[in-house]
Design an enzyme around this catalytic site. Structure first.
Site, PDB file in Angstrom:
ATOM      1  N   HIS A 133       0.854  -1.185   0.000  1.00 47.08           N
ATOM      2  CA  HIS A 133       0.000   0.000   0.000  1.00 47.08           C
ATOM      3  C   HIS A 133       0.888   1.233   0.000  1.00 47.08           C
ATOM      4  O   HIS A 133       1.928   1.246   0.651  1.00 47.08           O
ATOM      5  CB  HIS A 133      -0.911   0.010   1.246  1.00 47.08           C
ATOM      6  CG  HIS A 133      -2.012   0.997   1.161  1.00 47.08           C
ATOM      7  ND1 HIS A 133      -1.860   2.313   1.529  1.00 47.08           N
ATOM      8  CD2 HIS A 133      -3.288   0.873   0.709  1.00 47.08           C
ATOM      9  CE1 HIS A 133      -2.983   2.937   1.327  1.00 47.08           C
ATOM     10  NE2 HIS A 133      -3.873   2.099   0.817  1.00 47.08           N
ATOM     11  N   ASP A 173      -8.011  -4.888  -0.432  1.00 45.33           N
ATOM     12  CA  ASP A 173      -8.510  -5.434  -1.695  1.00 45.33           C
ATOM     13  C   ASP A 173      -8.283  -6.927  -1.813  1.00 45.33           C
ATOM     14  O   ASP A 173      -9.006  -7.622  -2.523  1.00 45.33           O
ATOM     15  CB  ASP A 173      -7.841  -4.732  -2.885  1.00 45.33           C
ATOM     16  CG  ASP A 173      -8.165  -3.266  -2.880  1.00 45.33           C
ATOM     17  OD1 ASP A 173      -9.346  -2.939  -2.828  1.00 45.33           O
ATOM     18  OD2 ASP A 173      -7.234  -2.449  -2.895  1.00 45.33           O
TER      19      ASP A 173
HETATM   20  C1  LIG Z   1       0.011  -0.380  -3.846  1.00 46.59           C
HETATM   21  C2  LIG Z   1       1.352  -0.113  -4.519  1.00 46.59           C
HETATM   22  C3  LIG Z   1       1.062   0.585  -5.887  1.00 46.59           C
HETATM   23  C4  LIG Z   1       2.167   0.809  -3.625  1.00 46.59           C
HETATM   24  O1  LIG Z   1       3.333   1.126  -4.275  1.00 46.59           O
HETATM   25  P1  LIG Z   1       4.498   1.993  -3.608  1.00 46.59           P
HETATM   26  O2  LIG Z   1       4.140   2.471  -2.254  1.00 46.59           O
HETATM   27  O3  LIG Z   1       4.846   3.031  -4.617  1.00 46.59           O
HETATM   28  O4  LIG Z   1       5.623   0.959  -3.398  1.00 46.59           O
HETATM   29  P2  LIG Z   1       6.830   0.756  -4.369  1.00 46.59           P
HETATM   30  O5  LIG Z   1       6.355   0.537  -5.770  1.00 46.59           O
HETATM   31  O6  LIG Z   1       7.795   1.881  -4.136  1.00 46.59           O
HETATM   32  O7  LIG Z   1       7.440  -0.594  -3.835  1.00 46.59           O
HETATM   33  C5  LIG Z   1       8.333  -0.694  -2.730  1.00 46.59           C
HETATM   34  C6  LIG Z   1       9.069  -2.007  -2.866  1.00 46.59           C
HETATM   35  O8  LIG Z   1       8.182  -3.102  -2.683  1.00 46.59           O
HETATM   36  C7  LIG Z   1       8.063  -3.856  -3.872  1.00 46.59           C
HETATM   37  N1  LIG Z   1       6.629  -4.131  -4.056  1.00 46.59           N
HETATM   38  C8  LIG Z   1       5.592  -3.277  -3.808  1.00 46.59           C
HETATM   39  N2  LIG Z   1       4.424  -3.891  -3.992  1.00 46.59           N
HETATM   40  C9  LIG Z   1       4.728  -5.152  -4.389  1.00 46.59           C
HETATM   41  C10 LIG Z   1       3.914  -6.246  -4.736  1.00 46.59           C
HETATM   42  N3  LIG Z   1       2.589  -6.155  -4.691  1.00 46.59           N
HETATM   43  N4  LIG Z   1       4.522  -7.407  -5.096  1.00 46.59           N
HETATM   44  C11 LIG Z   1       5.870  -7.487  -5.119  1.00 46.59           C
HETATM   45  N5  LIG Z   1       6.688  -6.467  -4.793  1.00 46.59           N
HETATM   46  C12 LIG Z   1       6.122  -5.314  -4.435  1.00 46.59           C
HETATM   47  C13 LIG Z   1       8.625  -2.999  -4.992  1.00 46.59           C
HETATM   48  O9  LIG Z   1       9.141  -3.758  -6.049  1.00 46.59           O
HETATM   49  C14 LIG Z   1       9.679  -2.234  -4.245  1.00 46.59           C
HETATM   50  O10 LIG Z   1      10.804  -3.084  -4.060  1.00 46.59           O
HETATM   51  P3  LIG Z   1      12.307  -2.449  -4.011  1.00 46.59           P
HETATM   52  O11 LIG Z   1      12.311  -1.550  -2.816  1.00 46.59           O
HETATM   53  O12 LIG Z   1      13.177  -3.623  -3.893  1.00 46.59           O
HETATM   54  O13 LIG Z   1      12.462  -1.699  -5.303  1.00 46.59           O
HETATM   55  C15 LIG Z   1       2.135  -1.440  -4.735  1.00 46.59           C
HETATM   56  O14 LIG Z   1       2.412  -2.044  -3.488  1.00 46.59           O
HETATM   57  C16 LIG Z   1       1.414  -2.393  -5.662  1.00 46.59           C
HETATM   58  O15 LIG Z   1       1.552  -2.288  -6.886  1.00 46.59           O
HETATM   59  N6  LIG Z   1       0.602  -3.332  -5.081  1.00 46.59           N
HETATM   60  C17 LIG Z   1      -0.178  -4.227  -5.879  1.00 46.59           C
HETATM   61  C18 LIG Z   1      -1.455  -3.535  -6.344  1.00 46.59           C
HETATM   62  C19 LIG Z   1      -2.446  -3.321  -5.213  1.00 46.59           C
HETATM   63  O16 LIG Z   1      -2.728  -4.225  -4.446  1.00 46.59           O
HETATM   64  N7  LIG Z   1      -3.009  -2.092  -5.166  1.00 46.59           N
HETATM   65  C20 LIG Z   1      -4.051  -1.733  -4.204  1.00 46.59           C
HETATM   66  C21 LIG Z   1      -3.569  -0.813  -3.162  1.00 46.59           C
HETATM   67  S1  LIG Z   1      -4.811  -0.555  -1.928  1.00 46.59           S
END
Ligand SMILES: CC(C)(COP(=O)(O)OP(=O)(O)OC[C@H]1O[C@@H](n2cnc3c(N)ncnc32)[C@H](O)[C@@H]1OP(=O)(O)O)[C@@H](O)C(=O)NCCC(=O)NCCS
Length: 401
Positions: free
Chosen positions: A280, A337
């Site tokens: 998240h 979710d």
């Molecule tokens: C929700 C989301 C967009 C948040 O993204 P964010 O806060 O920008 O986090 P980041 O993209 O910077 O990710 C941080 C780290 O965790 C990893 N990561 C984040 N979500 C991940 C996931 N669902 N699966 C695998 N790795 C994940 C990233 O690759 C990154 O790794 P690194 O530090 O080695 O590069 C992301 O976690 C995601 O895409 N989740 C899946 C979609 C989802 O469930 N969305 C609903 C949110 S309520």
């Protein structure tokens, strides 16, 4: 801080924090402006778990719109008011026939909600507080009706009109699942589960769709069109589309023995695959809403007693990922979710409707935030600045040879 001569010390005022702690804060006369906070104007806060466990849809909805929980009389009046707006204009129903049979219900929702702005052109008078309130009530009341018609159209079944003697969640299930040939009884455990899903998804500060509604609303556009823009922003898998993406991912994984491979892919930086329903942007620990959703999920699964391999894959994936160092180190926990997708599947709601349900719930937060913005004394259009990093080219009058 304000210059000393600007303000007068009037003593202190006590502020009670949600954890019961009381703070004595200085009360200053003539202290106004964006560097001050008048604690007397702060609204009460409620814990989401208390709202979800002890309250119902109306309580949370009222609290978001009015800043505090309703009294019994206010609650009854609110329900009566809301149910007066559950129907949609018959002509709007014609719009559904214009979509292809395989149109995604979110595409339909963007279209029909935007189209409501043509039915309520006078809602554009956003300076009128009564009109603003009416638009909020219309949007909240009509959204389940619009969503259920989208479902019935895709299914090729006759549409079912709202029933005002049912609660918000019960009525939604009735409009989704009732058919003219059979008597439909709403299952109280499932309608309560749906109600909790709605409460948990109502509002969540400045997420992408809420900010979109605010940006659209800042131009003083018709509120029905603003909410349509919010639905568009919610659609994507990084936001509201995640619950749908969770189920699609579980289907792709297919069986429990494929989980290690999926987890390996999610950790591989050369692979764009992510575990949907994990992580998240704000919560780098367990999402408090997910905790409640997991309890609901366990109750619903036990209640329906379906033997579903996909649900077993989900439970195993949750176990594997939450004990994997990669996910723990990055604070990646199952989010709301992840569980809501599983609950909705167990309830018999089709995957394509998951984000639509999220939109129904989030409409309450969108309209509350839109209304709050429209009530601000200072109306400013939202206009982020652009930093232009392009190189500058000089204009040559002579054409190139
Ligand atoms: C929700 C989301 C967009 C948040 O993204 P964010 O806060 O920008 O986090 P980041 O993209 O910077 O990710 C941080 C780290 O965790 C990893 N990561 C984040 N979500 C991940 C996931 N669902 N699966 C695998 N790795 C994940 C990233 O690759 C990154 O790794 P690194 O530090 O080695 O590069 C992301 O976690 C995601 O895409 N989740 C899946 C979609 C989802 O469930 N969305 C609903 C949110 S309520």
């Amino acid at each position: 801080m304000a210059a000393k001569h600007d303000v007068q010390d009037l003593g202190t005022v006590s502020l009670k924090l949600p954890d019961g702690q009381e703070l004595e804060l200085p009360l200053l006369k003539d202290a106004a402006g964006n560097r001050f906070l008048d604690v007397r104007k702060l609204q009460p806060t409620y814990n989401i778990d208390e709202l979800a466990e002890q309250g119902d849809f109306t309580d949370s909805c009222y609290a978001l719109l009015h800043g505090e929980l309703p009294t019994a009389a206010q609650k009854q009046e609110f329900i009566t008011d809301l149910t007066q707006h559950t129907m949609v204009h018959e002509q709007l129903i014609q719009f559904y026939k214009g979509f292809r049979h395989d149109a995604h219900p979110m595409a339909i929702m963007v279209g029909v909600t935007g189209a409501l702005s043509a039915f309520y052109a006078n809602a554009s008078d956003i300076g009128d507080p009564e009109m603003r309130q009416l638009s909020c009530m219309r949007l909240i009341a009509k959204m389940p009706t619009l969503a259920a018609i989208a479902y019935k159209t895709a299914k090729g079944q006759p549409i079912v009109y709202p029933r005002n003697d049912l609660s918000y969640a019960e009525n939604f299930l009735h409009m989704m699942f009732s058919v003219p040939t059979e008597r439909y009884e709403v299952d109280p455990l499932l309608s309560r589960a749906l109600e909790i899903i709605l409460i948990l998804h109502m509002d969540h500060e400045q997420n992408a769709s809420t900010s979109t509604v605010r940006v659209a609303g800042s131009s003083q556009a018709n509120p029905f069109a603003c909410i349509a823009s919010g639905i568009a922003a919610l659609w994507g898998p990084a936001h509201g589309g995640a619950n749908e993406a969770v189920l699609r991912m579980l289907k792709d994984i297919g069986s429990r023995d494929k989980i290690p491979e999926a987890v390996k892919r999610a950790k591989d930086k050369n692979d764009s695959f992510r575990l949907m329903g994990f992580g998240h942007r704000v919560y780098k620990t367990y999402d408090p809403r997910a905790k409640i959703m997991k309890q609901v999920c366990d109750q619903v699964l036990e209640h329906v007693g379906i033997k579903d391999e996909l649900l077993e894959v989900a439970m195993e994936l949750e176990h594997v990922a939450t004990s994997d160092e990669y996910f723990v180190k990055r604070g990646l926990y199952p989010n709301v979710d992840f569980y809501s997708g599983i609950v909705l599947r167990a309830m018999g709601i089709p995957v394509s409707m998951y984000t639509v349900l999220f939109a129904v719930a989030r409409t309450v937060g969108w309209v509350a935030q839109w209304k709050e913005m429209a009530e601000e004394p200072l109306q400013k259009i939202s206009r982020p600045r652009q930093v232009n990093s392009a190189a500058h080219f000089s204009w040559h009058k002579d054409p190139c040879p």
